[in-house]
Enzyme design. Sequence first.
Site, PDB file in Angstrom:
ATOM      1  CB  THR A 116      -0.672   0.338   1.254  1.00  0.00           C
ATOM      2  OG1 THR A 116      -1.616   0.882   1.116  1.00  0.00           O
ATOM      3  CG2 THR A 116       0.107  -0.516   2.349  1.00  0.00           C
ATOM      4  CG  ASP A 117      -0.961   4.857  -1.112  1.00  0.00           C
ATOM      5  OD1 ASP A 117      -1.687   4.415   0.219  1.00  0.00           O
ATOM      6  OD2 ASP A 117      -1.806   5.737  -1.550  1.00  0.00           O
ATOM      7  CD  GLU A 118      -3.049   3.846   4.792  1.00  0.00           C
ATOM      8  OE1 GLU A 118      -2.643   3.707   5.487  1.00  0.00           O
ATOM      9  OE2 GLU A 118      -4.138   3.523   4.035  1.00  0.00           O
ATOM     10  CE1 TYR A 141      -3.529  -2.395   5.641  1.00  0.00           C
ATOM     11  CE2 TYR A 141      -3.196  -0.323   5.271  1.00  0.00           C
ATOM     12  CZ  TYR A 141      -3.603  -1.456   4.717  1.00  0.00           C
ATOM     13  OH  TYR A 141      -3.664  -1.305   3.233  1.00  0.00           O
ATOM     14  CE  LYS A 145      -0.336  -4.807   2.926  1.00  0.00           C
ATOM     15  NZ  LYS A 145      -0.470  -6.181   2.278  1.00  0.00           N
TER      16      LYS A 145
HETATM   17  P1  NAD Z   1     -10.276  -6.998   2.052  1.00  0.00           P
HETATM   18  O1  NAD Z   1     -10.085  -6.356   3.810  1.00  0.00           O
HETATM   19  O2  NAD Z   1     -11.831  -6.528   1.275  1.00  0.00           O
HETATM   20  O3  NAD Z   1      -9.903  -8.421   2.463  1.00  0.00           O
HETATM   21  C1  NAD Z   1      -8.989  -9.417   2.802  1.00  0.00           C
HETATM   22  C2  NAD Z   1      -8.988 -10.605   2.416  1.00  0.00           C
HETATM   23  O4  NAD Z   1      -7.992 -11.250   3.305  1.00  0.00           O
HETATM   24  C3  NAD Z   1     -10.568 -11.402   3.368  1.00  0.00           C
HETATM   25  O5  NAD Z   1     -10.610 -11.719   1.999  1.00  0.00           O
HETATM   26  C4  NAD Z   1      -9.557 -12.017   4.328  1.00  0.00           C
HETATM   27  O6  NAD Z   1     -10.873 -12.960   4.856  1.00  0.00           O
HETATM   28  C5  NAD Z   1      -8.462 -12.242   4.161  1.00  0.00           C
HETATM   29  N1  NAD Z   1      -7.778 -12.549   5.286  1.00  0.00           N
HETATM   30  C6  NAD Z   1      -7.685 -11.601   6.592  1.00  0.00           C
HETATM   31  N2  NAD Z   1      -6.325 -12.472   7.472  1.00  0.00           N
HETATM   32  C7  NAD Z   1      -6.434 -13.754   6.380  1.00  0.00           C
HETATM   33  C8  NAD Z   1      -4.947 -14.650   6.687  1.00  0.00           C
HETATM   34  N3  NAD Z   1      -4.754 -14.226   8.284  1.00  0.00           N
HETATM   35  N4  NAD Z   1      -4.832 -15.977   6.187  1.00  0.00           N
HETATM   36  C9  NAD Z   1      -5.483 -15.712   4.847  1.00  0.00           C
HETATM   37  N5  NAD Z   1      -6.751 -15.337   4.259  1.00  0.00           N
HETATM   38  C10 NAD Z   1      -7.137 -13.835   5.555  1.00  0.00           C
HETATM   39  O7  NAD Z   1      -8.805  -6.000   2.005  1.00  0.00           O
HETATM   40  P2  NAD Z   1      -8.949  -5.221   0.643  1.00  0.00           P
HETATM   41  O8  NAD Z   1      -8.464  -3.680   1.007  1.00  0.00           O
HETATM   42  O9  NAD Z   1      -9.033  -6.179  -0.627  1.00  0.00           O
HETATM   43  O10 NAD Z   1      -7.047  -4.887   0.291  1.00  0.00           O
HETATM   44  C11 NAD Z   1      -6.005  -6.615  -0.190  1.00  0.00           C
HETATM   45  C12 NAD Z   1      -4.869  -5.752  -0.332  1.00  0.00           C
HETATM   46  O11 NAD Z   1      -4.582  -4.973  -0.884  1.00  0.00           O
HETATM   47  C13 NAD Z   1      -4.591  -5.631   1.101  1.00  0.00           C
HETATM   48  O12 NAD Z   1      -2.886  -6.870   1.451  1.00  0.00           O
HETATM   49  C14 NAD Z   1      -4.353  -4.399   1.227  1.00  0.00           C
HETATM   50  O13 NAD Z   1      -3.270  -4.164   1.761  1.00  0.00           O
HETATM   51  C15 NAD Z   1      -3.572  -3.524   0.016  1.00  0.00           C
HETATM   52  N6  NAD Z   1      -4.064  -2.610  -0.563  1.00  0.00           N
HETATM   53  C16 NAD Z   1      -6.078  -2.292  -0.404  1.00  0.00           C
HETATM   54  C17 NAD Z   1      -5.750  -0.804  -0.541  1.00  0.00           C
HETATM   55  C18 NAD Z   1      -7.607  -0.710  -0.516  1.00  0.00           C
HETATM   56  O14 NAD Z   1      -7.490   0.507  -0.839  1.00  0.00           O
HETATM   57  N7  NAD Z   1      -8.640  -1.558  -0.098  1.00  0.00           N
HETATM   58  C19 NAD Z   1      -4.462  -0.414  -1.368  1.00  0.00           C
HETATM   59  C20 NAD Z   1      -4.259  -0.276  -1.377  1.00  0.00           C
HETATM   60  C21 NAD Z   1      -3.357  -1.805  -0.973  1.00  0.00           C
HETATM   61  P1  TYD Z   2     -10.270   5.017   4.717  1.00  0.00           P
HETATM   62  O1  TYD Z   2     -11.135   4.140   3.345  1.00  0.00           O
HETATM   63  O2  TYD Z   2     -10.018   4.310   5.883  1.00  0.00           O
HETATM   64  O3  TYD Z   2      -8.922   4.370   4.488  1.00  0.00           O
HETATM   65  P2  TYD Z   2      -7.461   5.398   4.380  1.00  0.00           P
HETATM   66  O4  TYD Z   2      -6.811   5.426   6.235  1.00  0.00           O
HETATM   67  O5  TYD Z   2      -6.549   3.615   4.398  1.00  0.00           O
HETATM   68  O6  TYD Z   2      -6.669   5.724   3.695  1.00  0.00           O
HETATM   69  O7  TYD Z   2     -10.254   5.957   5.286  1.00  0.00           O
HETATM   70  C1  TYD Z   2      -9.347   7.196   3.969  1.00  0.00           C
HETATM   71  C2  TYD Z   2     -10.049   8.480   4.413  1.00  0.00           C
HETATM   72  O8  TYD Z   2     -11.627   8.942   5.260  1.00  0.00           O
HETATM   73  C3  TYD Z   2      -8.518   8.919   5.166  1.00  0.00           C
HETATM   74  O9  TYD Z   2      -8.306  10.039   4.873  1.00  0.00           O
HETATM   75  C4  TYD Z   2      -9.512   8.281   6.307  1.00  0.00           C
HETATM   76  C5  TYD Z   2     -11.591   9.546   5.873  1.00  0.00           C
HETATM   77  N1  TYD Z   2     -12.701   8.275   6.683  1.00  0.00           N
HETATM   78  C6  TYD Z   2     -13.514   9.462   7.123  1.00  0.00           C
HETATM   79  O10 TYD Z   2     -13.864  10.513   7.601  1.00  0.00           O
HETATM   80  N2  TYD Z   2     -14.906   8.296   7.593  1.00  0.00           N
HETATM   81  C7  TYD Z   2     -14.651   7.456   8.136  1.00  0.00           C
HETATM   82  O11 TYD Z   2     -15.735   6.868   8.240  1.00  0.00           O
HETATM   83  C8  TYD Z   2     -14.592   6.033   7.411  1.00  0.00           C
HETATM   84  C9  TYD Z   2     -13.924   5.024   7.039  1.00  0.00           C
HETATM   85  C10 TYD Z   2     -12.751   6.978   6.707  1.00  0.00           C
END
Ligand code: NAD
Ligand code: TYD
Length: 329
Positions: A116-118, A141, A145
Amino acid sequence: MRVLVTGGAGFIGSHFAKRLVAGGDDVVVLDKLTYAGNPANLDGTGIELVIGDIADGEAVARAGAGCDAIVNFAAETHVDRSILGPTEFVHTDVLGTMTLLEWARTTGARYVQVSTDEVYGDLEAGGRAVEGDPLRPSSPYSAAKAGGDLQVLAYVRTYGVNASITRGANTYGPNQYPEKLVPLFVTNAFEGEPLPVYGDGQQVREWLHAEDHCAGVELVLREGAPGEIYNVGGEDHANLEVTHRILELTGADPGLVRHVEDRAGHDRRYAIDDTKLRGLGWSPEHSFGETGLRETVEWYRANRDWWEPIKSGDYRRYYEEQYAGRLQG
Ligand code: NAD
Ligand code: TYD
């Protein structure tokens, strides 16, 4: 190619598993089915789902049998939950990553870590993070990562594992569990519930469609170099701007917006430079501002039977813990 997609029952992982199958690859999903994992995300695909923990070496070996590659989407992913309790984040995002790397080391499989970019932390002063920049994670988190990323780089250098890392921006699209900003606000807007904006709402995120994110990960799987990191960027928007656009697209009452107590350690701005991935031939097909958010809102409007059951039971307990005090204050 036969690919082990971990976390493939979650949001982005399920898009990715379906994408590979549509392109003719063979896929097996390993997923623990935490609160965020949903087998319905794979309904009708025929994709094999093995239920298990990525930190369990035996489960990994069982699911991975015969696979040429592994793409690791499995993670604990929500910043707010990591603030309430970081232990599971370290278990999955660090120890789980290491367990998968051990399997890749033993079998010689190709490995892609979806990060992630975070991990770069916030960039208040302007500019965009490039892949070699120092890691400055702010939340439990992003720290977990970053720990996973460092394990990957160590396994490349020490054991010669053929691994690459992607660092994607904030991702949106269909099938996202309704706790992150976009699906939470869209579904709350449909239900006439408050939209809790943290602090002043001027925090900036880059918004990346799930399909564009998956296209970037797939390109890195096929053409990325070992030990290399690739940013996958999106479109910059402040949270309040996203909130107002959601109100417009759902037709909800603007009076639902509530500015609430800010998130602890809240990053102000994420911004990444994705020139390196574009150099491999990637470019996004969805524009958040023009079509991406609109189509996502329409998906949630048409798929209440997907998200309504989720917003009960354990979800309600989490919601109360996270928001009840804030919305009263
Ligand atoms: P999500 O939370 O929707 O899904 C995560 C999945 O992983 C779920 O199906 C969960 O059951 C499974 N999981 C969790 N712990 C596990 C374990 N110990 N063993 C096996 N499975 C497990 O997540 P997402 O938003 O789809 O993100 C997927 C990946 O992309 C993550 O690695 C996240 O860090 C990365 N990512 C997400 C975002 C975003 O904005 N959602 C952005 C950048 C990177
Ligand atoms: P989020 O979707 O949790 O992603 P991340 O924190 O990983 O970037 O949040 C996106 C942005 O929205 C972040 O700046 C936090 C803000 N946010 C709110 O203002 N209210 C909310 O209830 C949530 C879940 C997020």
